[in-house]
Write an enzyme that holds these catalytic residues in place. Structure first.
Site, PDB file in Angstrom:
ATOM      1  N   GLU A   1      -6.711  -7.826   0.266  1.00 21.55           N
ATOM      2  CA  GLU A   1      -7.011  -7.716   1.700  1.00 21.55           C
ATOM      3  C   GLU A   1      -8.469  -7.295   1.896  1.00 21.55           C
ATOM      4  OE1 GLU A   1      -4.617  -5.032   4.001  1.00 21.55           O
ATOM      5  OE2 GLU A   1      -2.783  -5.612   2.979  1.00 21.55           O
TER       6      GLU A   1
ATOM      7  N   GLU B   1       0.802  -1.227   0.000  1.00 23.48           N
ATOM      8  CA  GLU B   1       0.000   0.000   0.000  1.00 23.48           C
ATOM      9  C   GLU B   1       0.837   1.282   0.000  1.00 23.48           C
ATOM     10  OE1 GLU B   1      -2.814  -0.176   3.211  1.00 23.48           O
ATOM     11  OE2 GLU B   1      -4.137  -1.475   2.083  1.00 23.48           O
TER      12      GLU B   1
HETATM   13  C1  GLA Z   1      -3.897  -2.125   5.233  1.00 24.39           C
HETATM   14  C2  GLA Z   1      -2.532  -2.748   5.360  1.00 24.39           C
HETATM   15  C3  GLA Z   1      -2.475  -3.875   6.342  1.00 24.39           C
HETATM   16  C4  GLA Z   1      -3.287  -3.551   7.568  1.00 24.39           C
HETATM   17  C5  GLA Z   1      -4.693  -3.225   7.146  1.00 24.39           C
HETATM   18  C6  GLA Z   1      -5.597  -2.961   8.320  1.00 24.39           C
HETATM   19  O1  GLA Z   1      -4.669  -2.664   4.254  1.00 24.39           O
HETATM   20  O2  GLA Z   1      -1.998  -3.173   4.137  1.00 24.39           O
HETATM   21  O3  GLA Z   1      -1.128  -4.085   6.681  1.00 24.39           O
HETATM   22  O4  GLA Z   1      -2.740  -2.473   8.233  1.00 24.39           O
HETATM   23  O5  GLA Z   1      -4.669  -2.074   6.362  1.00 24.39           O
HETATM   24  O6  GLA Z   1      -6.881  -2.689   7.887  1.00 24.39           O
END
Ligand code: GLA
Ligand code: ZN
Length: 676
Positions: free
Chosen positions: A311, A152
């Protein structure tokens, strides 16, 4: 195994076993539970730098070897991440310049993650080295199906090195300082540069007023990050060029031009965290679903291919103001929405809840209690089983005849400009409002940039396309001329790609939308803004609708007037227009309206262009309908029961219920439905 050859949807998520290396029984439980939940993939190593290089040049891959082998032995694929999302303390201590400098020009202290300087040579060198070490060791491991680059990426660095790179970037873009001054309109307030060396990145305590400079810095920072990921891609591909790479995109407005980023990736992945059940800012479940759908239709449209949901949270996120549990059935419903929109996976952050640190209460498949006898675990098992059942859809496309333009440069420029309102949320939420209205007409939608190929669509909606790139006007003209219907709104075609207003002269006056007055049959003369508690009105097909926030005063020159303002000194002027140009129609909505009008208008536009609806029925409140490869997904995002007619049959859906119907099978249309 090649990614595209996997016949099943991927189901799994981020797995961070290095947090439990001193608890082997926990790791044994993990494998047993994963199999029970139908997990067939894990993403390893996202933040594992400290576990694989605890000291500079000292590598400890043994634990990872073991996990990779165990995953393979148990039929679980691995997506392996490069660890550049966060760095170990030793690295920042020895090389402080790897840390990001904030906009206030203060370099950050060690801590957190995703706060690096992508211009730092030593940061690049260290990341390349660890990536190559990983690739050398695992690129041909039989469990490995894909690389996950970093994590991210977002934000920007404002250090002197970044400033230097920015100046080079500007020089390459503009060639001469004179051209830059011209585009920046820099004689205003005497902000004219004599030399590229005088240019500083924007800052709240410095330059924020030269909008073109600010937008350029956003573009530069996006390019810098993409370039950084290209370096990582090269490093991992060195040992196995055919292994695909991805990175997890996550927020439509995180400072990266995702359309450009997607071009360097083999596969697009998305992280999705809707605020289910939070009624904050009056967002209903339908609106949450629309928000999520918008991002999926964006992720899929980059390559016109399935994307991967990298995710999502199986229970409760911990980053929101109010961290609500996913209500029963929502986990399945949201997973189905993702598949309906073209995802080839449902993956979670994360498999097992961390015991400490910032995300210790962030939902995971396995809670601190370690038990498999939980509601969340049962929900996950159920999704695992359902994904197996519908695996004939894996790898299939989602086709859309309708597109909505959401453009990185346009949005960045809109945020910076000062006109209509200072409420940034207004600009942020408009694309979604139009998307919502299209979805309510039960069609699939692609969310595309203004640089995309327009020719494959029948209808394109472009809410507030304020910024025209050099070929935007030409593309719109061609599209309409060749039979497409284009819907444009107020505040469009005002500035060039550098946020410089299009302007005219007495002999050659220029009106918005730039160079398209003949296509739309209108000229914009003035733009009025309306306070929050005020509104104008117009009538469309016998019904009254509100005009809010912004009303343009438009002169009609060849268009058909579909609606007129009812009040104020511009009473009687055109609020909505339509004009045929070549084989297509050009619509212009001169004021901001609510969703009710937009869905009505888009309904007429779609009918006019013979766009086939997925189901030929009126919008049923909170019921979303999508189609993937001949399968119709009907999803009820309300807690109450809903009835909808599909293929002549009335279907009753209980709260948060869904149904998947095979379009082709008429004798027994119900392919699969939720069990609740
Ligand atoms: C992001 C990050 C993860 C985690 C999630 C929590 O998507 O990539 O590492 O912190 O948020 O929601
Ligand atoms: Zn920097």
């Amino acid at each position: 195994m090649k990614l595209e050859e996997i016949r099943q949807f991927l189901h799994g998520g981020d797995y961070n076993p290095d947090q439990w290396l001193d608890h082997p029984e926990v790791l044994e439980d993990d494998i047993r539970l994963m199999k029970q939940a139908g997990v067939n993939v894990v993403t390893l190593g996202v933040f594992s730098w400290t576990s694989i290089e605890p000291q500079e040049g000292v590598y400890t891959f043994e634990w990872l070897d073991k996990i990779m082998d165990e995953m393979y032995e148990n039929g679980i694929y691995v997506i392996l991440s490069t660890p550049s999302g966060a760095r170990p303390p030793w690295l920042a201590k020895k090389y402080p310049e790897v840390m990001r400098t904030s906009e206030n020009r203060v370099r950050m202290l060690y801590g957190g993650r995703e706060n690096h300087c992508e211009s730092s040579e030593i940061w690049r060198e260290k990341v390349r080295l660890i990536d190559e070490k990983l690739a050398e060791r695992y690129a041909h491991h039989p469990a490995l199906i894909m690389w996950h680059l970093s994590n991210e990426m977002y934000g920007r660095c404002y250090c002197e090195k970044c400033a230097e790179n920015f100046r080079k970037w500007l020089k390459k873009k503009y060639g001469t300082i004179e051209e830059l001054n011209k585009q920046y309109w820099s004689s205003f307030w005497s902000h004219k540069y004599m030399d590229f060396r005088e240019i500083e990145p924007p800052a709240q305590h410095g330059e924020m007023y030269q909008h073109a400079l600010v937008v350029d810095y956003y573009r530069f920072s996006s390019d810098l990050k993409i370039n950084f990921l290209e370096m990582e891609k090269e490093a991992v591909k060195k040992y196995h060029p055919d292994l695909p790479v991805t990175t997890n995109m996550f927020h439509v407005n995180c400072g990266i031009n995702y359309d450009h980023l997607a071009k360097i990736l083999d596969v697009v992945s998305w992280d999705s965290y809707p605020r289910w059940h939070c009624q904050k800012e009056k967002s209903t479940e339908w609106e949450n679903a629309v928000g999520a759908g918008f991002t999926f239709d964006y992720a899929r449209a980059f390559k016109g291919k399935p994307f991967y949901l990298m995710e999502s949270v199986p229970s409760v996120p911990s980053q929101f103001e109010v961290c609500k549990l996913k209500r029963p059935k929502m986990h399945m419903l949201s997973a189905m929405q993702t598949i309906a929109c073209g995802s080839d996976s449902v993956q979670y952050f994360q498999w097992r809840k961390s015991n400490g640190s910032v995300e210790k209460f962030h939902g995971a498949v396995i809670d601190h209690n370690g038990s498999g006898n939980t509601r969340v675990f049962r929900d996950v098992c159920e999704v695992g089983a359902k994904l197996k059942e519908i695996s004939c859809l894996k790898g299939t496309e989602v086709k859309a005849e309708v597109a909505l333009i959401y453009d990185f440069d346009n949005i960045q420029a809109l945020y910076e400009q000062r006109g209509i309102t200072r409420n940034k949320r207004f600009f942020e939420s408009r694309p979604q409002l139009h998307y919502d209205a299209l979805l309510k007409n039960y069609v699939n939608v692609d969310v595309i940039s203004s640089e995309a190929d327009f020719s494959k669509y029948k209808v394109i909606a472009a809410p507030m396309l304020y910024l025209f790139k050099p070929d935007t006007a030409r593309k719109i003209r061609e599209f309409v001329k060749n039979g497409g219907d284009f819907v444009m709104t107020y505040y469009s075609g005002l500035v060039n790609e550098n946020d410089l207003c299009f302007s005219g002269t007495l002999r050659n006056p220029v009106f918005a939308p730039y160079s398209l007055n003949d296509v739309f049959g209108i000229k914009v003369n003035e733009t009025d803004a309306i306070c929050d508690d005020e509104y104008n009105e117009f009538e469309y097909k016998g019904k009254n609708y509100k005009a809010l926030t912004c009303c343009e005063l438009v002169e009609v020159d060849g268009a058909e007037i579909l609606a007129e303002y009812k009040h104020d000194f511009y009473k009687g002027l055109c609020a909505v227009s339509k004009k045929q140009y070549g084989q297509g129609f050009a619509y212009y909505i001169a004021c901001n309206t609510e969703s009710d009008f937009l869905s009505e208008l888009y309904g007429d536009v779609l009918k006019n262009r013979n766009v086939s609806k997925i189901v030929d029925t009126e919008y049923v409140k909170d019921v979303m309908v999508r189609e993937r490869n001949g399968y119709i997904f009907v999803m009820n995002f309300s807690t109450e029961e809903r009835r909808i007619v599909v293929k002549g049959e009335t279907i009753l859906l209980n709260g948060y219920d869904y149904i998947v119907i095979n379009k082709m099978v008429s004798s027994h249309p119900i392919f699969s439905r939720s069990f609740f």
